[in-house]
Design a protein around this motif. Structure first.
Motif, PDB file in Angstrom:
ATOM      1  N   GLN A   1       0.829  -1.200   0.000  1.00 13.94           N
ATOM      2  CA  GLN A   1       0.000   0.000   0.000  1.00 13.94           C
ATOM      3  C   GLN A   1       0.869   1.258   0.000  1.00 13.94           C
ATOM      4  OE1 GLN A   1      -2.667  -0.219   3.325  1.00 13.94           O
ATOM      5  NE2 GLN A   1      -3.787  -1.971   2.509  1.00 13.94           N
ATOM      6  N   LYS A   2       0.398   2.282  -0.681  1.00 16.58           N
ATOM      7  CA  LYS A   2       1.158   3.530  -0.774  1.00 16.58           C
ATOM      8  C   LYS A   2       1.201   4.273   0.562  1.00 16.58           C
ATOM      9  CE  LYS A   2       0.450   4.420  -5.707  1.00 16.58           C
ATOM     10  NZ  LYS A   2      -0.093   5.362  -6.727  1.00 16.58           N
ATOM     11  N   ARG A   3       0.176   4.126   1.365  1.00 12.89           N
ATOM     12  CA  ARG A   3       0.110   4.883   2.624  1.00 12.89           C
ATOM     13  C   ARG A   3       0.911   4.241   3.751  1.00 12.89           C
ATOM     14  NH1 ARG A   3      -3.317   3.124   6.572  1.00 12.89           N
ATOM     15  NH2 ARG A   3      -4.624   1.306   6.114  1.00 12.89           N
ATOM     16  N   VAL A   4       1.501   3.081   3.519  1.00 11.47           N
ATOM     17  CA  VAL A   4       2.262   2.421   4.572  1.00 11.47           C
ATOM     18  C   VAL A   4       3.480   3.275   4.929  1.00 11.47           C
ATOM     19  CG1 VAL A   4       3.698   1.029   3.020  1.00 11.47           C
ATOM     20  CG2 VAL A   4       3.247   0.228   5.342  1.00 11.47           C
ATOM     21  N   THR A   5       3.731   3.434   6.220  1.00 13.57           N
ATOM     22  CA  THR A   5       4.839   4.271   6.677  1.00 13.57           C
ATOM     23  C   THR A   5       6.149   3.483   6.673  1.00 13.57           C
ATOM     24  OG1 THR A   5       4.557   3.680   9.009  1.00 13.57           O
ATOM     25  CG2 THR A   5       3.240   5.524   8.176  1.00 13.57           C
ATOM     26  N   THR A   6       7.267   4.226   6.752  1.00 13.00           N
ATOM     27  CA  THR A   6       8.578   3.571   6.806  1.00 13.00           C
ATOM     28  C   THR A   6       8.693   2.707   8.058  1.00 13.00           C
ATOM     29  OG1 THR A   6       9.586   5.411   5.606  1.00 13.00           O
ATOM     30  CG2 THR A   6      11.065   3.970   6.844  1.00 13.00           C
TER      31      THR A   6
END
Length: 346
Positions: free
Chosen positions: A143-148
């Motif tokens: 997913q694009k919204r997943v954080t580092t």
């Protein structure tokens, strides 16, 4: 004049009301949090003996949780037990119970708007080794919204769960990942996956390369000593330094001829790590070479040389001789300093 004064008064009253509302809201939230924590602690006291008997013996019927407080109480208790009572049977029972009771709850937490809730869910999935979540974790990683932060944790879990594509996932990491992050990921890999990382060592970026070398030493992976020995001949000094450090951690002995080139290196960190290896292996034939490095221009190298000598069977005698006879003032001072340390612990 009255209109500006009235306007100012209205602003002051409005701000006061807003601040009062915020204050009251915080008080209400604080009380709710306290009630919540008290409720969780009450359920912990209720569930603790039941869960303890279950994880220890497997013959206890555990009632299913029916509220958020019960879920949290049971999860925290099981997470504690699995750390304290770590063995195969306990882990298998905890995993089985978690799969039965917590799957739906943790699924919801994975998609919570708050990062803290999502991270806690990931930690528990890792601790309980819930491999059934793998497909969902794959989707989450993409997913694009997943954080580092979530990506770091997901990669650790993929390594632990022996995900077939963890090797490919690591190729997609960015500069935000640190060497420490990579060490944590590598530490969870099985021997086969780790060996694949070593086999393709020069395909990785420097952070991963350095982490691989470090973890060979930290995890005592003796099968990869031949790889470390090849790095000792590499033209890049950082490879040589880290390979020496890893060999020192494993107390792998090198002979005088092998170490001589590192004693003579223009890179002081390399001389230091060669001495650290000598300190771990305590080989008498190294003494003459170590004594020469007591005169090194770098303080840390002289200190490590003195420590290496102190670890020899007759270390105190050697240091005392240097302190009394050396023509180098820095060598004499360093020998005296380590003589004092040696006598304190003798």
């Amino acid at each position: 004049m009255s209109n500006p004064l009235m306007l100012f008064s209205l602003i002051v009253v409005t701000l006061w009301i807003i601040l009062l509302a915020i204050f009251l809201y915080l008080i209400v939230q604080k009380r709710k949090d306290l009630r919540w924590k008290k409720e969780v602690e009450t359920y912990k006291r209720l569930y603790e003996p039941i869960l303890l008997r279950y994880v220890a013996y497997g013959d206890e019927q555990v009632p299913a949780p029916s509220s958020s407080a019960q879920y949290v109480a049971m999860i925290e208790l099981l997470d504690h037990f699995i750390r304290v009572l770590a063995n195969g049977d306990v882990r298998a029972r905890v995993t089985s119970l978690a799969e039965t009771y917590f799957a739906d709850y943790l699924h919801k937490q994975l998609y919570h708007r708050r990062l803290g809730r999502r991270m806690n869910a990931l930690f528990y999935i890792e601790d309980f080794e819930l491999r059934s979540f793998l497909p969902e974790l794959e989707n989450m990683y993409e997913q694009k919204r997943v954080t580092t932060m979530e990506k770091r944790q997901l990669l650790k879990m993929f390594a632990l769960f022996q995900h077939p594509h963890v090797y490919e996932y690591m190729k997609q990491t960015d500069d935000s990942f640190t060497q420490f992050d990579y060490r944590l990921i590598l530490s969870r890999m099985d021997d086969e996956t780790f060996a694949k990382m070593v086999d393709h060592f020069f395909d990785w970026n420097e952070k991963i390369q350095y982490a691989i070398i470090d973890m060979i030493g930290i995890m005592q992976k003796l099968a990869h000593i031949p790889f470390l020995l090849t790095l000792l001949r590499h033209k890049q000094s950082e490879y040589r330094v880290r390979a020496l450090k890893a060999l020192a951690q494993m107390a792998y002995p090198l002979d005088v001829e092998q170490l001589h080139v590192h004693f003579q290196s223009s890179v002081w960190q390399e001389r230091l790590m060669a001495l650290r290896l000598c300190a771990r292996t305590r080989r008498q034939e190294m003494v003459d070479h170590i004594v020469l490095l007591m005169k090194d221009a770098v303080f840390s190298v002289r200190s490590q040389a003195a420590e290496a000598l102190l670890r020899m069977p007759n270390g105190l005698d050697i240091l005392e001789h240097i302190a009394q006879t050396s023509d180098d003032r820095y060598a004499r001072d360093m020998a005296l300093e380590w003589l004092e340390r040696g006598r304190e612990h003798d």
